[in-house]
Motif scaffolding. Sequence first.
Motif, PDB file in Angstrom:
ATOM      1  N   VAL A 244     -35.514 -29.119 -20.096  1.00  0.00           N
ATOM      2  CA  VAL A 244     -34.721 -29.258 -18.873  1.00  0.00           C
ATOM      3  C   VAL A 244     -35.115 -28.183 -17.876  1.00  0.00           C
ATOM      4  CG1 VAL A 244     -32.385 -29.124 -17.905  1.00  0.00           C
ATOM      5  CG2 VAL A 244     -32.775 -30.330 -20.066  1.00  0.00           C
ATOM      6  N   ARG A 291     -27.985 -32.765 -14.734  1.00  0.00           N
ATOM      7  CA  ARG A 291     -27.767 -34.172 -15.083  1.00  0.00           C
ATOM      8  C   ARG A 291     -28.735 -35.124 -14.401  1.00  0.00           C
ATOM      9  NH1 ARG A 291     -22.875 -37.287 -12.359  1.00  0.00           N
ATOM     10  NH2 ARG A 291     -23.166 -36.834 -10.160  1.00  0.00           N
ATOM     11  N   VAL A 297     -33.040 -34.534 -17.718  1.00  0.00           N
ATOM     12  CA  VAL A 297     -31.900 -35.173 -18.379  1.00  0.00           C
ATOM     13  C   VAL A 297     -32.032 -36.673 -18.140  1.00  0.00           C
ATOM     14  CG1 VAL A 297     -29.394 -35.204 -18.643  1.00  0.00           C
ATOM     15  CG2 VAL A 297     -30.530 -33.111 -17.909  1.00  0.00           C
ATOM     16  N   GLY A 303     -25.976 -37.770 -20.487  1.00  0.00           N
ATOM     17  CA  GLY A 303     -26.678 -36.669 -21.136  1.00  0.00           C
ATOM     18  C   GLY A 303     -25.960 -35.351 -20.917  1.00  0.00           C
ATOM     19  N   ARG A 304     -25.453 -35.162 -19.714  1.00  0.00           N
ATOM     20  CA  ARG A 304     -24.707 -33.941 -19.453  1.00  0.00           C
ATOM     21  C   ARG A 304     -23.454 -33.885 -20.318  1.00  0.00           C
ATOM     22  NH1 ARG A 304     -22.202 -32.109 -13.657  1.00  0.00           N
ATOM     23  NH2 ARG A 304     -21.013 -34.028 -13.997  1.00  0.00           N
ATOM     24  N   HIS A 307     -24.533 -32.687 -23.697  1.00  0.00           N
ATOM     25  CA  HIS A 307     -24.832 -31.257 -23.715  1.00  0.00           C
ATOM     26  C   HIS A 307     -23.546 -30.432 -23.668  1.00  0.00           C
ATOM     27  CE1 HIS A 307     -29.025 -32.284 -21.908  1.00  0.00           C
ATOM     28  NE2 HIS A 307     -28.942 -32.565 -23.198  1.00  0.00           N
TER      29      HIS A 307
END
Length: 418
Positions: A244, A291, A297, A303-304, A307
């Motif tokens: 990332v 994000r 991502v 995805g955020r 995480h």
Amino acid sequence: MSEGGKGAGRSTSRTGRPARGRDGGAGLIDDSSVGDLSSGGRPIREGRRRKSAVPTWARLCTIFGAVLVVLSGGVLVGLEAVLARFEGAVTEEDLFGDQAAGAPAAEKRADIKGPLNILLVGIDPRKPETPPLADSIMVLHVTETLDSAYLFSLPRDLLVDIPRFDKADFPGDRTKLNAAMSYGSKVPGEKLPSAAQGFELLSLTVSKVTGIKRFDAGAIINFGGFLKIVDAMGGVTMYIDQNVKSEHRRPDGTHRTLKPGGGGYLGPQAQYKKGTRHLEGWQALDYVRQRYPENGVTDGDYGRQRHQQQFVRAMADQALSKDVVTNPIKLDKVIRAAGKSLIFSGRGHKLIDFGFALRNLRSDSIQMIKLPGGGVGTGSNYKGERLQPIASEFFASIKAGTVDSFVINNPELLNKLK
């Protein structure tokens, strides 16, 4: 930042990318007050409250670390004085309208029985007169035995029916979930909104979405102490599941320069490489705020969410480590910083009562759940998110008390640490 009327949820495209402003991301506040900070994440070697300076959702993570620290502090090292200071630092308010409804007084802490459902909401306060938006919404479902739990997030852009709410002269509307708190916070005849009243309408809305009729506790988590919590613990070790790049930060932690006219940033980007890393406070919050697919991502806001949940577990693990629980000075700093970051309602029970009830709950018994969804409309016609049918089945399993077997039969719902 929108003040929460029609379409109070920040505008996004089908991919979930928000229209950019000075914060560089939805629900994320400029944390320039943090100042110059040290270098990027390093690999693990083998063998009067101030305004928030941290992204909103992350305050949700502190309650798990805080509660688990309280538990381990009481069980392992018996720091009663520290626990008393922690409880004194927590603001307790009526978040569910119980006082107006004439709810009966709570029973003794020993009478807290499972299953439990706890609603956790993160807000992004900027100005006292601005109605708060719920930028992060999580539910912790604790099973009947009180020694295991499931944590799931609801998309803030989830398209929902927000019910009528007379306290705020709100007639009801179909819009994004994060607007419910803003609508409900407006107090007729008053200049300042009430976050606690807004939480009440949000809880009613989440109940309609999930079928959870009553939440046993709730918290509004605020960011004043987030960086201090992570750094007081000596940072946090977590697994980064994809490479990332930071939208907002340079490798040294300073802010990237906003492009003239907005629409992005200039300058080198902090990078977070796949693998187990030890992150300082600014690095952890920067990583979990990303994000966008162009920053690595690939599944956007979902995805955020993943995480964020991974970070919750990492925070809990760090809070329970011997380095924290056997160090009274560090323990005191951590739990007091966490205490100052939340407003709590136990519906008559104290936070410490819940700590006692959940004394057998540990980080490795909290399962992270991902609820798949997708956008309603695309481009300028984007209206929000909707969950796939399996989410309704998951909610039904919570109501029926069969969530354990449901998750076993649907392992794709589990967010893994690695």
